[in-house]
Design a protein around this motif. Sequence first.
Motif, PDB file in Angstrom:
ATOM      1  N   ALA A 199       0.828  -1.200   0.000  1.00  0.00           N
ATOM      2  CA  ALA A 199       0.000   0.000   0.000  1.00  0.00           C
ATOM      3  C   ALA A 199       0.867   1.258   0.000  1.00  0.00           C
ATOM      4  N   PHE A 200       1.935   1.255   0.793  1.00  0.00           N
ATOM      5  CA  PHE A 200       2.871   2.375   0.767  1.00  0.00           C
ATOM      6  C   PHE A 200       3.513   2.501  -0.615  1.00  0.00           C
ATOM      7  N   TYR A 201       3.863   1.373  -1.202  1.00  0.00           N
ATOM      8  CA  TYR A 201       4.498   1.382  -2.523  1.00  0.00           C
ATOM      9  C   TYR A 201       3.595   2.042  -3.557  1.00  0.00           C
ATOM     10  N   TRP A 202       2.325   1.642  -3.618  1.00  0.00           N
ATOM     11  CA  TRP A 202       1.429   2.191  -4.623  1.00  0.00           C
ATOM     12  C   TRP A 202       1.088   3.647  -4.336  1.00  0.00           C
ATOM     13  N   ALA A 203       1.027   4.037  -3.074  1.00  0.00           N
ATOM     14  CA  ALA A 203       0.832   5.455  -2.755  1.00  0.00           C
ATOM     15  C   ALA A 203       2.005   6.275  -3.283  1.00  0.00           C
ATOM     16  N   THR A 204       3.204   5.722  -3.165  1.00  0.00           N
ATOM     17  CA  THR A 204       4.387   6.393  -3.696  1.00  0.00           C
ATOM     18  C   THR A 204       4.334   6.480  -5.214  1.00  0.00           C
ATOM     19  N   VAL A 205       3.927   5.407  -5.864  1.00  0.00           N
ATOM     20  CA  VAL A 205       3.852   5.386  -7.324  1.00  0.00           C
ATOM     21  C   VAL A 205       2.855   6.437  -7.816  1.00  0.00           C
ATOM     22  N   VAL A 206       1.689   6.505  -7.177  1.00  0.00           N
ATOM     23  CA  VAL A 206       0.689   7.513  -7.565  1.00  0.00           C
ATOM     24  C   VAL A 206       1.271   8.914  -7.432  1.00  0.00           C
ATOM     25  N   ALA A 207       1.958   9.177  -6.325  1.00  0.00           N
ATOM     26  CA  ALA A 207       2.537  10.508  -6.104  1.00  0.00           C
ATOM     27  C   ALA A 207       3.601  10.831  -7.144  1.00  0.00           C
ATOM     28  N   THR A 208       4.419   9.832  -7.518  1.00  0.00           N
ATOM     29  CA  THR A 208       5.454  10.088  -8.524  1.00  0.00           C
ATOM     30  C   THR A 208       4.834  10.398  -9.879  1.00  0.00           C
ATOM     31  N   PHE A 209       3.751   9.712 -10.234  1.00  0.00           N
ATOM     32  CA  PHE A 209       3.108   9.978 -11.520  1.00  0.00           C
ATOM     33  C   PHE A 209       2.508  11.380 -11.543  1.00  0.00           C
ATOM     34  N   ALA A 210       1.817  11.754 -10.474  1.00  0.00           N
ATOM     35  CA  ALA A 210       1.194  13.077 -10.428  1.00  0.00           C
ATOM     36  C   ALA A 210       2.257  14.173 -10.439  1.00  0.00           C
ATOM     37  N   MET A 211       3.296  14.015  -9.622  1.00  0.00           N
ATOM     38  CA  MET A 211       4.340  15.027  -9.576  1.00  0.00           C
ATOM     39  C   MET A 211       5.087  15.102 -10.905  1.00  0.00           C
ATOM     40  N   GLY A 212       5.386  13.948 -11.483  1.00  0.00           N
ATOM     41  CA  GLY A 212       6.118  13.927 -12.746  1.00  0.00           C
ATOM     42  C   GLY A 212       5.343  14.568 -13.875  1.00  0.00           C
ATOM     43  N   THR A 213       4.030  14.375 -13.895  1.00  0.00           N
ATOM     44  CA  THR A 213       3.184  15.009 -14.906  1.00  0.00           C
ATOM     45  C   THR A 213       3.266  16.528 -14.789  1.00  0.00           C
ATOM     46  N   ALA A 214       3.092  17.027 -13.581  1.00  0.00           N
ATOM     47  CA  ALA A 214       3.151  18.478 -13.361  1.00  0.00           C
ATOM     48  C   ALA A 214       4.538  19.023 -13.671  1.00  0.00           C
ATOM     49  N   LEU A 215       5.572  18.260 -13.312  1.00  0.00           N
ATOM     50  CA  LEU A 215       6.942  18.723 -13.541  1.00  0.00           C
ATOM     51  C   LEU A 215       7.268  18.782 -15.029  1.00  0.00           C
ATOM     52  N   GLY A 216       6.796  17.775 -15.791  1.00  0.00           N
ATOM     53  CA  GLY A 216       7.021  17.800 -17.226  1.00  0.00           C
ATOM     54  C   GLY A 216       6.336  18.984 -17.883  1.00  0.00           C
ATOM     55  N   ASP A 217       5.116  19.286 -17.466  1.00  0.00           N
ATOM     56  CA  ASP A 217       4.404  20.447 -18.005  1.00  0.00           C
ATOM     57  C   ASP A 217       5.070  21.754 -17.556  1.00  0.00           C
ATOM     58  N   PHE A 218       5.624  21.747 -16.360  1.00  0.00           N
ATOM     59  CA  PHE A 218       6.322  22.945 -15.862  1.00  0.00           C
ATOM     60  C   PHE A 218       7.519  23.294 -16.741  1.00  0.00           C
ATOM     61  N   THR A 219       8.331  22.292 -17.078  1.00  0.00           N
ATOM     62  CA  THR A 219       9.498  22.575 -17.921  1.00  0.00           C
ATOM     63  C   THR A 219       9.085  22.917 -19.347  1.00  0.00           C
ATOM     64  N   ALA A 220       8.054  22.240 -19.856  1.00  0.00           N
ATOM     65  CA  ALA A 220       7.646  22.456 -21.244  1.00  0.00           C
ATOM     66  C   ALA A 220       6.985  23.816 -21.439  1.00  0.00           C
ATOM     67  N   PHE A 221       6.125  24.209 -20.493  1.00  0.00           N
ATOM     68  CA  PHE A 221       5.317  25.424 -20.683  1.00  0.00           C
ATOM     69  C   PHE A 221       5.812  26.598 -19.848  1.00  0.00           C
ATOM     70  N   THR A 222       5.946  26.399 -18.543  1.00  0.00           N
ATOM     71  CA  THR A 222       6.350  27.510 -17.684  1.00  0.00           C
ATOM     72  C   THR A 222       7.769  27.972 -18.006  1.00  0.00           C
ATOM     73  N   LEU A 223       8.674  27.004 -18.208  1.00  0.00           N
ATOM     74  CA  LEU A 223      10.062  27.354 -18.547  1.00  0.00           C
ATOM     75  C   LEU A 223      10.282  27.487 -20.052  1.00  0.00           C
ATOM     76  N   HIS A 224       9.244  27.191 -20.836  1.00  0.00           N
ATOM     77  CA  HIS A 224       9.289  27.341 -22.294  1.00  0.00           C
ATOM     78  C   HIS A 224      10.400  26.506 -22.942  1.00  0.00           C
ATOM     79  N   LEU A 225      10.656  25.324 -22.399  1.00  0.00           N
ATOM     80  CA  LEU A 225      11.667  24.454 -22.992  1.00  0.00           C
ATOM     81  C   LEU A 225      11.108  23.618 -24.140  1.00  0.00           C
ATOM     82  N   GLY A 226       9.800  23.432 -24.171  1.00  0.00           N
ATOM     83  CA  GLY A 226       9.218  22.570 -25.188  1.00  0.00           C
ATOM     84  C   GLY A 226       9.333  21.108 -24.784  1.00  0.00           C
ATOM     85  N   TYR A 227       8.704  20.249 -25.586  1.00  0.00           N
ATOM     86  CA  TYR A 227       8.629  18.831 -25.232  1.00  0.00           C
ATOM     87  C   TYR A 227       9.974  18.121 -25.366  1.00  0.00           C
ATOM     88  N   PHE A 228      10.608  18.259 -26.503  1.00  0.00           N
ATOM     89  CA  PHE A 228      11.804  17.469 -26.759  1.00  0.00           C
ATOM     90  C   PHE A 228      13.006  17.970 -25.963  1.00  0.00           C
TER      91      PHE A 228
END
Length: 277
Positions: free
Chosen positions: A147-176
């Motif tokens: 249960a702790f493992y899957w809670a961690t996995v969910v948090a990593t997916f949510a954080m990683g999604t936001a972080l990827g969008d942060f670099t692509a849009f907020t920092l204007h780095l783009g996807y690639f």
Amino acid sequence: MTSTARRARSGSTTTGALHGAVRVPGIIAAFWVTKGLSTALGEGASDYLVQAMAPQIAVVLGFVAFLVALAVQFRQARYRAWTYWFAVAMVGIFGTMAADVMHVALGVPYSVSSALYAGLLLAVFWLWRRTEGTLSIHAIDSPRREAFYWATVVATFAMGTALGDFTAFTLHLGYFTSAAVFAALILVPAVGYRRLGWNPVFCFWAAYVVTRPLGASIADGLAKPRSAGGAGLGDGPVALVLLALIVLMVAYLAVTKADVPRAQEPTPAPGPVAARG
């Protein structure tokens, strides 16, 4: 051998799970390949679903599929490739939706949502370590640890999604460019573990966290229109190709059992000695 040890070795527990039977895969190259594909699938499938139907319905369906996948996974007494990776895929899709809802529906900036999910992830790590005495995935041998493992996995997916969008849009780095940055970052724990003797548990989770924004950036880069800096392949086609690749990888793992953890002694209950390990 004590009665407790005999019960643990035989798998006789009150939960019905086999204590000492690891419930997650061993870490081999195929694990990282499949994990990377699943992170990209979560991004592509989520974006496609919220466009193909009403976003509210897509989120509800994603949440239901997420719960079903975890229920199936928790019914397993030990690691099974199909159920484990099904759960990872559903976590990826719903975790992406959760992060996107915070930005699109609630208007939370990517920088803030990234920080919030990072705080949530650290809180899960802290509680897991305090409760179980270890964060090692080689010790995921009971329902509570899982249960702790899957809670961690969910948090990593949510954080990683936001972080990827942060670099692509907020920092204007783009996807690639974002993908290149995260690809470089994922090499840091790999080199630290291989060459510098860094703590293996830290290196695993550091790499695990980075796979999410890396996969999401690649999926977005392939799927999004050229006007938005992508290759214009479309979310649906990209998600289908990724799904097919994941099915092939999981079929390989299910047949060869290359990632089935080796039998091991039951891990100790949390306590002064275990907490130091």
